[in-house]
Write a protein that holds these residues in place. Structure first.
Motif, PDB file in Angstrom:
ATOM      1  N   VAL A   1       0.694  -1.167   0.043  1.00  0.00           N
ATOM      2  CA  VAL A   1      -0.187   0.095  -0.291  1.00  0.00           C
ATOM      3  C   VAL A   1       0.794   1.321  -0.026  1.00  0.00           C
ATOM      4  O   VAL A   1       1.418   1.424   1.162  1.00  0.00           O
ATOM      5  N   GLN A   2       0.777   1.920  -0.911  1.00  0.00           N
ATOM      6  CA  GLN A   2       1.228   3.695  -0.998  1.00  0.00           C
ATOM      7  C   GLN A   2       0.103   4.462  -0.539  1.00  0.00           C
ATOM      8  O   GLN A   2      -1.144   4.549  -1.431  1.00  0.00           O
ATOM      9  N   LEU A   3       0.699   5.526   0.202  1.00  0.00           N
ATOM     10  CA  LEU A   3      -0.400   7.094   0.967  1.00  0.00           C
ATOM     11  C   LEU A   3       0.063   7.554   0.887  1.00  0.00           C
ATOM     12  O   LEU A   3       2.057   7.805   0.716  1.00  0.00           O
ATOM     13  N   ASP A   4      -0.176   8.931   0.653  1.00  0.00           N
ATOM     14  CA  ASP A   4       0.070  10.091   1.361  1.00  0.00           C
ATOM     15  C   ASP A   4      -1.276  10.814   2.822  1.00  0.00           C
ATOM     16  O   ASP A   4      -2.161  10.544   2.538  1.00  0.00           O
ATOM     17  N   ILE A   5       0.139  11.047   3.647  1.00  0.00           N
ATOM     18  CA  ILE A   5      -0.746  11.943   4.891  1.00  0.00           C
ATOM     19  C   ILE A   5      -0.193  13.032   4.802  1.00  0.00           C
ATOM     20  O   ILE A   5       1.009  13.331   4.725  1.00  0.00           O
ATOM     21  N   THR A   6      -0.986  13.534   5.264  1.00  0.00           N
ATOM     22  CA  THR A   6      -0.592  15.002   6.464  1.00  0.00           C
ATOM     23  C   THR A   6      -1.054  14.633   7.731  1.00  0.00           C
ATOM     24  O   THR A   6      -2.037  14.593   7.950  1.00  0.00           O
ATOM     25  N   ALA A   7      -0.021  14.868   8.719  1.00  0.00           N
ATOM     26  CA  ALA A   7      -0.631  14.190  10.218  1.00  0.00           C
ATOM     27  C   ALA A   7       0.825  15.529  11.313  1.00  0.00           C
ATOM     28  O   ALA A   7       1.935  15.662  10.353  1.00  0.00           O
ATOM     29  N   PRO A   8       0.089  15.725  12.288  1.00  0.00           N
ATOM     30  CA  PRO A   8       0.824  16.595  13.078  1.00  0.00           C
ATOM     31  C   PRO A   8       1.887  15.453  13.903  1.00  0.00           C
ATOM     32  O   PRO A   8       1.802  14.495  13.392  1.00  0.00           O
ATOM     33  N   LEU A   9       2.878  16.510  13.738  1.00  0.00           N
ATOM     34  CA  LEU A   9       3.949  15.630  14.665  1.00  0.00           C
ATOM     35  C   LEU A   9       4.232  14.615  15.914  1.00  0.00           C
ATOM     36  O   LEU A   9       4.639  13.659  16.001  1.00  0.00           O
ATOM     37  N   TYR A  10       2.421  14.999  16.270  1.00  0.00           N
ATOM     38  CA  TYR A  10       2.698  14.304  17.608  1.00  0.00           C
ATOM     39  C   TYR A  10       1.883  12.845  17.498  1.00  0.00           C
ATOM     40  O   TYR A  10       2.559  11.809  17.735  1.00  0.00           O
ATOM     41  N   PHE A  11       1.012  12.595  15.869  1.00  0.00           N
ATOM     42  CA  PHE A  11       1.452  11.433  14.829  1.00  0.00           C
ATOM     43  C   PHE A  11       2.686  11.077  15.130  1.00  0.00           C
ATOM     44  O   PHE A  11       2.482   9.892  14.630  1.00  0.00           O
ATOM     45  N   TRP A  12       3.402  11.245  13.673  1.00  0.00           N
ATOM     46  CA  TRP A  12       4.105  11.267  13.556  1.00  0.00           C
ATOM     47  C   TRP A  12       5.598  10.625  14.313  1.00  0.00           C
ATOM     48  O   TRP A  12       5.529   9.718  13.672  1.00  0.00           O
TER      49      TRP A  12
ATOM     50  N   VAL B   1      13.159  25.752  15.030  1.00  0.00           N
ATOM     51  CA  VAL B   1      12.888  24.620  14.830  1.00  0.00           C
ATOM     52  C   VAL B   1      12.236  24.436  16.292  1.00  0.00           C
ATOM     53  O   VAL B   1      12.051  23.180  16.258  1.00  0.00           O
ATOM     54  N   ALA B   2      13.054  24.469  16.640  1.00  0.00           N
ATOM     55  CA  ALA B   2      12.749  23.928  18.260  1.00  0.00           C
ATOM     56  C   ALA B   2      11.402  23.799  19.483  1.00  0.00           C
ATOM     57  O   ALA B   2      11.458  23.281  20.188  1.00  0.00           O
ATOM     58  N   SER B   3      10.986  25.510  18.322  1.00  0.00           N
ATOM     59  CA  SER B   3      10.148  25.448  19.869  1.00  0.00           C
ATOM     60  C   SER B   3       8.645  25.022  18.462  1.00  0.00           C
ATOM     61  O   SER B   3       7.504  25.197  19.342  1.00  0.00           O
ATOM     62  N   LEU B   4       8.448  25.046  16.944  1.00  0.00           N
ATOM     63  CA  LEU B   4       8.101  24.293  16.428  1.00  0.00           C
ATOM     64  C   LEU B   4       6.551  23.262  17.406  1.00  0.00           C
ATOM     65  O   LEU B   4       7.093  22.414  17.849  1.00  0.00           O
ATOM     66  N   PRO B   5       5.455  23.631  17.253  1.00  0.00           N
ATOM     67  CA  PRO B   5       4.766  22.744  18.354  1.00  0.00           C
ATOM     68  C   PRO B   5       4.300  21.560  17.355  1.00  0.00           C
ATOM     69  O   PRO B   5       4.481  20.931  16.431  1.00  0.00           O
ATOM     70  N   CYS B   6       3.815  20.673  18.505  1.00  0.00           N
ATOM     71  CA  CYS B   6       3.664  18.891  18.361  1.00  0.00           C
ATOM     72  C   CYS B   6       2.490  19.264  17.049  1.00  0.00           C
ATOM     73  O   CYS B   6       2.163  18.324  16.292  1.00  0.00           O
ATOM     74  N   GLY B   7       0.940  20.168  17.100  1.00  0.00           N
ATOM     75  CA  GLY B   7       0.351  20.049  16.353  1.00  0.00           C
ATOM     76  C   GLY B   7       0.421  20.359  14.663  1.00  0.00           C
ATOM     77  O   GLY B   7      -0.267  20.762  13.818  1.00  0.00           O
ATOM     78  N   PHE B   8       2.014  20.684  14.797  1.00  0.00           N
ATOM     79  CA  PHE B   8       2.064  21.331  13.346  1.00  0.00           C
ATOM     80  C   PHE B   8       2.260  20.194  12.016  1.00  0.00           C
ATOM     81  O   PHE B   8       2.584  19.119  12.162  1.00  0.00           O
ATOM     82  N   CYS B   9       1.596  20.561  11.019  1.00  0.00           N
ATOM     83  CA  CYS B   9       2.125  19.696   9.821  1.00  0.00           C
ATOM     84  C   CYS B   9       2.551  18.604   8.876  1.00  0.00           C
ATOM     85  O   CYS B   9       2.466  20.030   8.568  1.00  0.00           O
ATOM     86  N   LEU B  10       2.652  18.232   8.942  1.00  0.00           N
ATOM     87  CA  LEU B  10       3.646  17.639   7.084  1.00  0.00           C
ATOM     88  C   LEU B  10       3.092  16.785   7.071  1.00  0.00           C
ATOM     89  O   LEU B  10       2.562  15.703   7.241  1.00  0.00           O
ATOM     90  N   GLY B  11       3.360  16.563   5.504  1.00  0.00           N
ATOM     91  CA  GLY B  11       2.640  15.285   4.184  1.00  0.00           C
ATOM     92  C   GLY B  11       4.058  14.608   4.554  1.00  0.00           C
ATOM     93  O   GLY B  11       5.165  14.796   3.810  1.00  0.00           O
ATOM     94  N   ALA B  12       3.418  13.118   3.852  1.00  0.00           N
ATOM     95  CA  ALA B  12       4.492  12.276   3.528  1.00  0.00           C
ATOM     96  C   ALA B  12       4.038  11.198   2.567  1.00  0.00           C
ATOM     97  O   ALA B  12       2.946  10.897   2.867  1.00  0.00           O
TER      98      ALA B  12
END
Length: 197
Positions: free
Chosen positions: A62-73, A140-151
């Motif tokens: 399975v291949q997929l694109d996920i956009t998720a907050p840092l706490y999920f990653w 960078v160190a202050s970036l909140p865990c709610g920040f979303c990145l896609g992968a």
């Protein structure tokens, strides 16, 4: 921004159905999937995790694109066969993002205000000054865990079965959405019996 899964592609379903019968064959059968193949695969795939009878599920990619907050990653990275193909980069793109829009709605507004201030301070420092490097590290160190990145990710049904079983009752709503997505995959519930394990 909120959690989302897009652009899902599933490969190898037919081949895996046939491969589930290989242990009892003297020759590999690559023909059409029969009802017998499906019954056998469902029985083997639905076994308890760790028994090994469900190894053929690794063949369903399975291949997929996920956009998720840092706490999920942070939690997702514990799964060995949930592999990053490529992801968005804070190092390359942090200043290109609208940080407030990139965060989940639950992110504390005071933290977002601090992030805006840090970005403004960083942008005022001339290039080449040592203080700019220091400010970058603070940003960078202050970036909140709610920040979303896609992968873009690649995985398989066996790993998804494990994730589904371990996360279907998790506190984070993102895992509930992830498990609901698993249920939409072709024959996932039939092959894994994950909703009953």
């Amino acid at each position: 921004m909120e959690f989302k899964i897009e652009h899902t592609e599933v490969y190898g379903l037919t081949k895996a159905y046939k491969a589930s019968g290989n242990p009892m064959r003297t020759e590999i059968d690559d023909g059409e999937v029969s009802d017998k193949d499906k019954v056998r695969a469902n029985k083997l795939g639905g076994c308890r995790n760790g028994l090994g009878h469900d190894n053929f599920l690794k063949g369903i990619i399975v291949q997929l694109d996920i956009t998720a907050p840092l706490y999920f990653w942070k939690q997702a990275q514990r799964y060995h066969w949930f592999d990053f193909v490529s992801s968005q980069s804070t190092m390359h793109c942090l200043l290109k993002f609208d940080i407030e829009k990139q965060c989940v709605s639950d992110t504390n507004k005071e933290i977002l205000a601090i992030m805006r201030r840090l970005v403004d301070e960083y942008n005022l420092i001339p290039e080449g000054e040592l203080s700019k490097v220091k400010k970058w590290r603070e940003l960078v160190a202050s970036l909140p865990c709610g920040f979303c990145l896609g992968a873009t990710m690649t995985t398989n049904y066996q790993q998804l079965k494990t994730m589904y079983i371990q996360r279907k009752n998790h506190k984070l709503k993102e895992w509930h959405e992830f498990c609901a997505w698993c249920e939409t995959l072709p024959d996932f519930l039939e092959l894994t019996n994950a909703n009953n394990l």
